[in-house]
Motif scaffolding. Structure first.
Motif, mmCIF file in Angstrom:
data_model
loop_
_atom_site.group_PDB
_atom_site.id
_atom_site.type_symbol
_atom_site.label_atom_id
_atom_site.label_comp_id
_atom_site.label_asym_id
_atom_site.label_seq_id
_atom_site.Cartn_x
_atom_site.Cartn_y
_atom_site.Cartn_z
ATOM 1 N N SER A 240 0.622 -1.271 -0.037
ATOM 2 C CA SER A 240 0.287 0.623 -0.026
ATOM 3 C C SER A 240 0.812 0.900 -0.209
ATOM 4 N N TYR A 263 -7.011 -1.072 3.639
ATOM 5 C CA TYR A 263 -5.923 -0.068 2.573
ATOM 6 C C TYR A 263 -6.626 -0.659 1.501
ATOM 7 N N LYS A 266 -5.413 1.635 -2.316
ATOM 8 C CA LYS A 266 -3.891 1.853 -2.243
ATOM 9 C C LYS A 266 -3.677 1.029 -2.832
#
Length: 298
Positions: A240, A263, A266
């Motif tokens: 990420s 996450y 990302k």
């Protein structure tokens, strides 16, 4: 006189029945306690950051296994404990997953999970950092195409367990499966010397898959690949924040769900590279237990 004898005989019979019944109950109670006492009410786990450990802790709570405890360790320590118990034909309960070489080496079974704590069968996904497609297009496409079976993975895992170094086992598999590998790299350009970082967790399955991907990227496409062994949280964080380029070790939708959600946005999910995984509590087939719920009575 006869009446007195009859009464005495009846009394003796009642005493005998009572003693036998008491012994039977005591033996039954002893049997019920035996499994827990023999294994010290321990479930042998793996590294504490694994999603499997979180699910097992939840199972202990949901099945009200108040006397039981989950022992943290590593996948290697777990298999050592399993091997020792199996050779001695002793009871043991471990956290397990498929694909794993231990199912080929030992006769094992999953305990049924009527409450569904461990979820349904999962997939292993390939996750890459954002912008990898633009910056390393050949690697991106190869990773997107990468897909194999539990049986193919087992070949690499078994070779490693039998003494081959992971990179040697992976390279041999790549050589022996030229047709399949050829499909992953068909029409892709060489990118000699370009560096890539692959993150993975130290599960036998992920050691096998990551080494195979590394071998293909290096031998067929010219990349220089670095492998980063980390726990699950840092693995997802690395993809990420861009400190790692890719992983082929994301167990979804259950095991790594927290990281997948945390996450989101990302990373890029390239989808499953392997279908047919399973997680749960595992015991040797010779043990007389079939369900997690039975741990409450045995």
């Amino acid at each position: 006189m006869l009446k007195n004898k009859a009464k005495a005989l009846m009394l003796a019979s009642l005493v005998a029945v009572t003693v036998i019944t008491g012994c039977s109950k005591e033996a039954s109670s002893s049997t019920e306690r035996s499994l827990g006492s023999q294994v010290n009410h321990e479930i042998i786990g793996i590294d504490p950051g694994a999603g499997l450990m979180k699910q097992t802790a939840q199972a202990i709570e949901d099945y009200d296994l108040k006397e039981w405890k989950l022992v943290e360790g590593s996948s290697a320590a777990m298999t050592v404990a399993l091997d020792k118990a199996y050779k001695d034909k002793k009871p043991i309960i471990v956290t397990g997953w498929t694909p794993h070489w231990m199912f080929a080496k030992y006769d094992l079974k999953y305990l049924s999970d009527p409450k569904g704590v461990f979820g349904k069968d999962e997939q292993i996904h390939t996750i890459v950092r954002n912008n990898l497609k633009k910056e390393a297009p050949s690697a991106y496409t190869m990773l997107d195409r990468f897909e194999w079976t539990p049986e193919e993975m087992a070949v690499v895992m078994s070779a490693i367990i039998d003494g081959k170094k992971p990179e040697e086992a992976a390279s041999s598999w790549v050589k022996d499966n030229a047709g399949k590998v050829g499909g992953w790299v068909k029409d892709l350009s060489q990118e000699k010397g370009k560096k890539l970082k692959l993150a993975y967790v130290a599960w036998d399955s992920e050691i096998a898959s990551t080494n195979v991907v590394k071998a293909v990227l290096e031998e067929k496409l010219g990349y220089k690949v670095e492998m980063l062994q980390v726990e699950a949280g840092p693995m997802w964080a690395g993809i990420s924040d861009g400190s790692a380029d890719a992983m082929v070790a994301a167990w979804l939708p259950t095991t790594h769900k927290d990281y997948f959600d945390k996450y989101a946005g990302k990373y890029e999910d390239l989808g499953p590279n392997l279908n047919g995984t399973k997680l749960g509590l595992v015991v040797p087939a010779y043990m007389n237990i079939e369900s997690i719920a039975d741990l409450n009575t045995k």
